[in-house]
Each structure stands twice: as structure tokens, then as C-alpha cells.
Scaffold this motif. Structure first.
Motif, short mmCIF file in Angstrom:
data_model
loop_
_atom_site.label_atom_id
_atom_site.label_comp_id
_atom_site.label_asym_id
_atom_site.label_seq_id
_atom_site.Cartn_x
_atom_site.Cartn_y
_atom_site.Cartn_z
N ARG A 165 -12.38 -69.89 2.81
CA ARG A 165 -11.42 -68.93 2.23
C ARG A 165 -11.02 -67.89 3.28
N HIS A 166 -11.98 -67.47 4.10
CA HIS A 166 -11.66 -66.52 5.18
C HIS A 166 -10.74 -67.17 6.23
N VAL A 167 -11.01 -68.43 6.53
CA VAL A 167 -10.16 -69.16 7.50
C VAL A 167 -8.73 -69.21 6.97
N ARG A 168 -8.59 -69.57 5.71
CA ARG A 168 -7.24 -69.68 5.13
C ARG A 168 -6.52 -68.32 5.17
N ALA A 169 -7.24 -67.27 4.80
CA ALA A 169 -6.63 -65.93 4.77
C ALA A 169 -6.17 -65.52 6.18
N ALA A 170 -6.99 -65.83 7.18
CA ALA A 170 -6.63 -65.45 8.56
C ALA A 170 -5.41 -66.24 9.03
N TYR A 171 -5.36 -67.51 8.68
CA TYR A 171 -4.17 -68.32 9.03
C TYR A 171 -2.92 -67.71 8.38
N LEU A 172 -3.02 -67.37 7.10
CA LEU A 172 -1.84 -66.85 6.39
C LEU A 172 -1.39 -65.51 6.96
N GLU A 173 -2.37 -64.70 7.37
CA GLU A 173 -2.03 -63.41 7.96
C GLU A 173 -1.26 -63.62 9.26
N ARG A 174 -1.74 -64.56 10.05
CA ARG A 174 -1.06 -64.86 11.33
C ARG A 174 0.34 -65.39 11.10
N ALA A 175 0.48 -66.23 10.08
CA ALA A 175 1.81 -66.79 9.77
C ALA A 175 2.78 -65.67 9.39
N GLN A 176 2.25 -64.66 8.71
CA GLN A 176 3.10 -63.52 8.34
C GLN A 176 3.50 -62.71 9.56
N GLN A 177 2.52 -62.52 10.47
CA GLN A 177 2.77 -61.69 11.66
C GLN A 177 3.69 -62.40 12.65
N GLN A 178 3.63 -63.74 12.68
CA GLN A 178 4.40 -64.50 13.67
C GLN A 178 5.29 -65.51 12.97
N SER A 179 6.09 -65.00 12.05
CA SER A 179 6.87 -65.90 11.18
C SER A 179 7.98 -66.64 11.94
N GLU A 180 8.34 -66.14 13.11
CA GLU A 180 9.35 -66.84 13.91
C GLU A 180 8.82 -68.18 14.41
N ARG A 181 7.53 -68.19 14.77
CA ARG A 181 6.92 -69.38 15.35
C ARG A 181 6.18 -70.23 14.33
N ILE A 182 5.45 -69.58 13.42
CA ILE A 182 4.55 -70.32 12.51
C ILE A 182 5.26 -70.57 11.18
N LYS A 183 5.44 -71.86 10.85
CA LYS A 183 6.11 -72.23 9.61
C LYS A 183 5.10 -72.80 8.63
N LEU A 184 5.11 -72.24 7.44
CA LEU A 184 4.16 -72.63 6.42
C LEU A 184 4.63 -73.91 5.73
N ILE A 185 3.71 -74.86 5.59
CA ILE A 185 4.00 -76.10 4.87
C ILE A 185 3.07 -76.15 3.65
N ASP A 186 3.63 -76.27 2.47
CA ASP A 186 2.82 -76.38 1.26
C ASP A 186 2.21 -77.78 1.20
N ALA A 187 0.93 -77.86 1.58
CA ALA A 187 0.27 -79.16 1.73
C ALA A 187 -0.15 -79.77 0.39
N SER A 188 0.07 -79.03 -0.70
CA SER A 188 -0.28 -79.61 -2.00
C SER A 188 0.83 -80.52 -2.52
N GLN A 189 1.98 -80.49 -1.86
CA GLN A 189 3.08 -81.37 -2.26
C GLN A 189 2.79 -82.82 -1.88
N SER A 190 3.62 -83.73 -2.38
CA SER A 190 3.49 -85.15 -1.99
C SER A 190 3.75 -85.28 -0.49
N LEU A 191 3.23 -86.35 0.09
CA LEU A 191 3.42 -86.58 1.52
C LEU A 191 4.92 -86.67 1.85
N ALA A 192 5.69 -87.29 0.97
CA ALA A 192 7.14 -87.42 1.21
C ALA A 192 7.80 -86.04 1.28
N ALA A 193 7.41 -85.16 0.37
CA ALA A 193 7.99 -83.81 0.34
C ALA A 193 7.58 -83.03 1.59
N VAL A 194 6.32 -83.17 1.98
CA VAL A 194 5.82 -82.50 3.18
C VAL A 194 6.61 -82.97 4.41
#
Ligand SMILES: Nc1ncnc2c1ncn2[C@@H]1O[C@H](COP(=O)(O)OP(=O)(O)OP(=O)(O)O)[C@@H](O)[C@H]1O
Ligand SMILES: [Mg+2]
Length: 205
Positions: A165-194
Motif C-alpha cells: 500500500r505504501h509502494v502504491r501511494a508513493a507511485y501515485l504521488e510521483r505520478a502527480q508530481q511528474q504528470s508530464e512524464r508519468i502516465k497512469l494506466i488503470d490496470a484493472s481494465q481488460s487487457l484490450a482496454a489497457v
């Protein structure tokens, strides 16, 4: 100067990094690119030996500082021998994890302060940063379910839920801070949607 693009895949265990690395590789080859597929920790003979030391669950306990330094030692070797030469000759480099994972696992998970990691990052990488980072994100439980289908757990996979849970939170914080470079992919979607989302981000490059 000819310069390829550097793409990294990040996120918790079992969320589709390795699966989609192959998808991206094929997509880029179809576009006529030279593609170098690699991973961290690892990517060179020496760095793969360090990876094996980092992941083994038997033997002497590895201190948090030792873990951090071994990761950056492997990274220095990987950059010097593989990543930088490939980018310089114009190849595209795809890496299964890179420095964002250090911020997430050693920073978020182990509690090492960000300034220490940032100092090592600067020392080892100078100005080298990925052009695009795809962060696969989903609830920790989902990744565990998917990862469980595989072989025995390594030293990181054997951690408790709170660590992840801490790992996930740290990743999400970084994605927020560096949103130009880091793009969030919702991995709970189907593989085709991903993969449709991934293709859209690749086209922006
Ligand atoms: N979107 C998806 N929907 C359903 N199953 C998926 C999806 N993406 C990946 N999987 C499956 O989940 C499992 C884990 O995927 P994968 O090995 O690619 O994850 P990973 O992020 O590389 O994990 P690790 O960090 O442990 O290496 C595989 O069996 C894969 O086929
Ligand atoms: Mg994987």
C-alpha cells in the motif's frame, strides 16, 4: 545527434508490466524502430547478478541501505553499458521498471527519505530521464491475485500488504508530481482496454 526514446513501465506486482512490454515492443518494431527491451534491477550480466542477490529470500539479511546501493550500482552499470549506448545510436529502450520503482519501494515501502534517493539518482543518471513512463495502477489485492498464479514469491513479493500500500501511494504521488512524464494506466481494465490506452500514449511520442 541521433537519440532514441526511453520508455519505462512501472507499478506494483502482477499489474501487467511484462505482458505489455511485449505489446509495446511489437508495436514499435512494426513502426520500423530498433527496440531494446530490458529490465531493472538487471539488464547486464553484472546487474543481473545483483538482481539475483536482491531477490533471493535465503541467507544474510540485506539492510535497507545496502539494498538501495545495490539497486543504484546495478542501474549505473545498466545505463553505462546498455541504455545510453542504445539511445545514442537511435534505438528505443523499453525498461521493465527504473528509478520510479526505487522511489516507490525503497522510498515509500522501506521509508528511505526522498532526498537521499534523489541524490543517488543525480549521481548515477545525471540528466538521463525516461521520455515516457507508464504507471500500471490497481488495488494491491488485484496484483497479488494475478501474481500468485506464478512461481514462488521473491524477497519483495514476500512483503506484507501494508508495504505494497505504501509502494502504491508513493507511485501515485510521483505520478502527480511528474504528470508530464508519468502516465497512469488503470490496470484493472481488460487487457484490450489497457493496450488501447498504451497505444494512445505511444502515439504522442
Ligand atoms: N489487464 C489485464 N487483465 C487481466 N489479466 C491481466 C491483465 N494484465 C496482465 N494480466 C495477467 O496478470 C498476470 C501478471 O501480469 P505481468 O506478469 O505482466 O505483471 P507484472 O506487472 O510484470 O508483474 P511483476 O511486477 O510481478 O513482474 C499475467 O498472468 C497476465 O497475463
Ligand atoms: Mg513482470
Amino acid at each position: 545527434m541521433k537519440q532514441g526514446k526511453f520508455i519505462t513501465l512501472e507499478g506494483g506486482e502482477g499489474l501487467g508490466k511484462t505482458t505489455n512490454l511485449a505489446f509495446i515492443q511489437h508495436f514499435l518494431i512494426e513502426q520500423g524502430r530498433e527496440v531494446v527491451v530490458t529490465r531493472e534491477p538487471g539488464g547486464t550480466v553484472l546487474a543481473e547478478k545483483l538482481r539475483a542477490l536482491l531477490l533471493e529470500t535465503q541467507g544474510e539479511l540485506i539492510s535497507d541501505k545496502t539494498e538501495l546501493l545495490l539497486l543504484f550500482a546495478a542501474r549505473a552499470q545498466h545505463i553505462h553499458n546498455v541504455i545510453q549506448p542504445a539511445l545514442t545510436r537511435g534505438a528505443w529502450v523499453l525498461s521493465d521498471r527504473f528509478t520510479d520503482a526505487t522511489y516507490a519501494y525503497q522510498g515509500g515501502g522501506r521509508g528511505i527519505d526522498v532526498a537521499t534517493i534523489a541524490w543517488l539518482e543525480q549521481f548515477v543518471q545525471a540528466s538521463l530521464q525516461p521520455d515516457l513512463t507508464l504507471l500500471f495502477d490497481a488495488p494491491v489485492e488485484l496484483g497479488m491475485q494475478r501474481a500468485k498464479k506464478r512461481a514462488a514469491l521473491d524477497r519483495f513479493e514476500s512483503e506484507q500488504q501494508a508495504f505494497f500500500r505504501h509502494v502504491r501511494a508513493a507511485y501515485l504521488e510521483r505520478a502527480q508530481q511528474q504528470s508530464e512524464r508519468i502516465k497512469l494506466i488503470d490496470a484493472s481494465q481488460s487487457l484490450a482496454a489497457v493496450q488501447l490506452r498504451i497505444q494512445q500514449w505511444l502515439e504522442t511520442l
